[in-house]
Write an enzyme that holds these catalytic residues in place. Sequence first.
Site, short mmCIF file in Angstrom:
data_model
loop_
_atom_site.label_atom_id
_atom_site.label_comp_id
_atom_site.label_asym_id
_atom_site.label_seq_id
_atom_site.Cartn_x
_atom_site.Cartn_y
_atom_site.Cartn_z
N MET A 32 45.04 120.13 47.02
CA MET A 32 43.60 120.31 46.84
C MET A 32 42.98 121.10 47.98
O MET A 32 42.06 121.91 47.75
CB MET A 32 42.93 118.93 46.71
CG MET A 32 43.18 118.26 45.38
SD MET A 32 42.28 116.70 45.19
CE MET A 32 43.35 115.58 46.12
N ASP A 89 45.63 118.25 63.63
CA ASP A 89 46.13 116.95 63.19
C ASP A 89 44.93 116.02 63.23
O ASP A 89 44.41 115.71 64.31
CB ASP A 89 47.24 116.47 64.13
CG ASP A 89 47.82 115.12 63.73
OD1 ASP A 89 47.12 114.34 63.04
OD2 ASP A 89 48.95 114.82 64.13
N ASN A 134 39.48 116.72 53.89
CA ASN A 134 40.38 116.67 52.73
C ASN A 134 41.72 116.03 53.04
O ASN A 134 42.35 115.47 52.14
CB ASN A 134 40.60 118.10 52.21
CG ASN A 134 41.72 118.18 51.21
OD1 ASN A 134 41.58 117.78 50.06
ND2 ASN A 134 42.88 118.67 51.66
N TYR A 166 45.91 101.90 50.54
CA TYR A 166 45.31 103.22 50.31
C TYR A 166 43.88 103.06 49.80
O TYR A 166 42.95 103.69 50.31
CB TYR A 166 46.16 103.99 49.32
CG TYR A 166 45.61 105.32 48.88
CD1 TYR A 166 45.70 106.44 49.71
CD2 TYR A 166 45.02 105.47 47.62
CE1 TYR A 166 45.21 107.66 49.30
CE2 TYR A 166 44.52 106.70 47.21
CZ TYR A 166 44.62 107.79 48.05
OH TYR A 166 44.13 109.01 47.64
N LYS A 204 40.18 104.26 51.46
CA LYS A 204 39.26 105.15 50.75
C LYS A 204 37.89 104.49 50.54
O LYS A 204 36.85 105.14 50.65
CB LYS A 204 39.86 105.55 49.41
CG LYS A 204 41.09 106.45 49.54
CD LYS A 204 40.76 107.76 50.24
CE LYS A 204 41.92 108.73 50.25
NZ LYS A 204 41.58 110.04 50.86
#
Length: 244
Positions: A18, A61, A88, A153, A157
């Site tokens: 992406m 990084d 991103n 995960y 988020k």
Amino acid sequence: MPDLTKQVVLITGANRGMGRGIAEHLASLGAMVIVGARSYDNAQELAAAIGEEHAYPVELDVTKQSQWTAAVEEIIDTFGKIDVLVNNAGSLIRKPFKDITLDDYQDMINVNQLGVFMGMQTVIPHMENQQKGSIINNVSISAFAPIGHSSAYAATKASVVAMSKATAIESGPKGIRVNMIHPGGIETEMATENKEVPSSYDTVPLGRIGQPIEIAHAAAFLASDESSYCTGTEIVVDGGLTIG
């Protein structure tokens, strides 16, 4: 079509998936895209493919504060401003909850959560000086509709959603907008694990997996003045996956 002429846009994890799609599309709309990647060679490769008139490589990084500071200082020294930050870069480790190790969880926190925190904190002072800026956090539908084997995960988020909204409230009066994109299944190396697209995507309401350019279109809108009255906004790009 959004006009990003002369806009300076920093994109993390820009060398593939992406991130690459966003970088290529925003450059085509006139932006000077700062290609951020852990490997400077990878950043250089994409910047060369896009062309030096619209792309500039930096080693970044996102888990290292020193690299954030160095990258943003280099951008300011070279271009005099930073108009847009696209957070991103992301990390996904899928395991049953009972099998996730502390190291697994910490790795995802470092990239998905602290990387966004450090990025916003590093660019906001410069955007405050400009009295204008757009921050776009590429999150995930997992923040509100987790899939199996993704508890850690999803937690990282979801934290970015709360952080983005709180920062949008605080930064709005200073001319800085903070918005989110929630991709569903997008055909990238991370999503497909370098395998064929699973047939399960045939059951998505739009009948297919998404493409990076479709995330890039949302990013272009949020980067441009076409979204000038949007902050704290969440744009879901998932082909209808989360509606059933």
